[in-house]
Enzyme design. Sequence first.
Site, PDB file in Angstrom:
ATOM      1  N   GLN A  11       0.912  -1.237  -0.014  1.00 24.19           N
ATOM      2  CA  GLN A  11      -0.017  -0.166   0.059  1.00 24.19           C
ATOM      3  C   GLN A  11       0.844   1.283   0.187  1.00 24.19           C
ATOM      4  O   GLN A  11       1.952   1.218   0.773  1.00 24.19           O
ATOM      5  CB  GLN A  11      -0.941   0.103   1.155  1.00 24.19           C
ATOM      6  N   SER A  89       4.587  -5.719   3.356  1.00 22.53           N
ATOM      7  CA  SER A  89       3.247  -5.744   3.828  1.00 22.53           C
ATOM      8  C   SER A  89       2.315  -6.400   2.996  1.00 22.53           C
ATOM      9  O   SER A  89       2.428  -7.619   2.734  1.00 22.53           O
ATOM     10  CB  SER A  89       2.696  -4.153   4.123  1.00 22.53           C
ATOM     11  N   LEU A  90       1.549  -5.810   2.134  1.00 22.97           N
ATOM     12  CA  LEU A  90       0.523  -6.312   1.229  1.00 22.97           C
ATOM     13  C   LEU A  90       1.317  -7.266   0.105  1.00 22.97           C
ATOM     14  O   LEU A  90       0.883  -8.184  -0.256  1.00 22.97           O
ATOM     15  CB  LEU A  90      -0.317  -5.425   0.708  1.00 22.97           C
ATOM     16  N   ARG A 114      -8.629  -9.066   4.717  1.00 22.48           N
ATOM     17  CA  ARG A 114      -7.639  -8.227   5.178  1.00 22.48           C
ATOM     18  C   ARG A 114      -7.807  -6.696   4.727  1.00 22.48           C
ATOM     19  O   ARG A 114      -7.788  -6.021   5.813  1.00 22.48           O
ATOM     20  CB  ARG A 114      -6.155  -8.495   4.680  1.00 22.48           C
ATOM     21  N   HIS A 189       0.233  -2.506  11.700  1.00 28.05           N
ATOM     22  CA  HIS A 189       1.453  -2.976  12.095  1.00 28.05           C
ATOM     23  C   HIS A 189       1.767  -2.690  13.422  1.00 28.05           C
ATOM     24  O   HIS A 189       2.884  -2.066  13.647  1.00 28.05           O
ATOM     25  CB  HIS A 189       2.568  -2.625  11.034  1.00 28.05           C
ATOM     26  N   GLN A 238       1.578 -10.857  10.805  1.00 27.36           N
ATOM     27  CA  GLN A 238       2.091  -9.434  10.105  1.00 27.36           C
ATOM     28  C   GLN A 238       1.225  -8.261  10.334  1.00 27.36           C
ATOM     29  O   GLN A 238       1.633  -7.301  10.508  1.00 27.36           O
ATOM     30  CB  GLN A 238       2.128  -9.788   8.638  1.00 27.36           C
TER      31      GLN A 238
END
Length: 292
Positions: A11, A89-90, A114, A189, A238
């Site tokens: 992202q 991340s993603l 998610r 996060h 995560q």
Amino acid sequence: MTKTAWVFPGQGSQAIGMGADLFDLPEAKERFAEANDILGWSIAEVCQNEEDKVSRTLYTQPCLYVVESVLADLMQAQGQQPDAVAGHSLGEYVALYAAGVFDFATGVTLVKRRAELMDSASDGMMAALIGCDREQLDQQIQQTPGVVLANDNNAAQVVISGAPAAVEAILNTVKAKRAVKLNVSGAFHSPLMKEAAAEFQTVLDQATFKTARVPVLSNVDPTPATDADILKQRLGQQMTGSVRWREISLQLAEIGMTRVVEIGPGKVLTGLIKRTCPTLVLENVSSLSDIP
């Protein structure tokens, strides 16, 4: 012999019009149709929406996953294969897909849930600090309850995440060349995502993971792994854990990678890696025309 890692952005790398050269591609149409059926909306329509619909978390994450997965498919169709993979991340979901850990539909299903959970997370704040005193930052984080280091991107760029008052306190005390509050819906996060992570775990538990074809470097643990159970466990951590991208960059060099290809829109990850590992050969595949 050249050893190549594929890395996938998350992202923040999205852009209006991304994937435009892929939507009518015969070999990609089936993928987009499959994703649209699972999502209940059109990837192409969202990516090309002039009001920047693609930058809303609910849409950003599935759009990035699908566009990046299609580019990875096209690379593999040309006979190219990575020797290791990682994603920011993603992007870790695309890395797992590219490594054969789960199929395309499983990835879309996971990312859809998610994105829904993260889009509805209204508590918290995130901020990027560029050119800050890391020793001072680490010390202040230890002394300030409710804030954590969310992204350790490289020596010059980090992201903090947590309760708004705690994030503001860090911004007011830590010297940085530049500090930017991120336009996100929650404190990603960080421990504030605990409830969302618990809900997501029920979907993750149902997903079938296989042994990875190549080593995967996970956000919460950058050591290479191929075991399905380990990769699933790491993915489960995560949402509340830190993105350890600086360590991932160092690990790529450590395990013998000499070339890194960033697959997806923008050049964020190659920019981050360049500062940490200047000897690596860096390339970008953002569109169909970039595929060798």
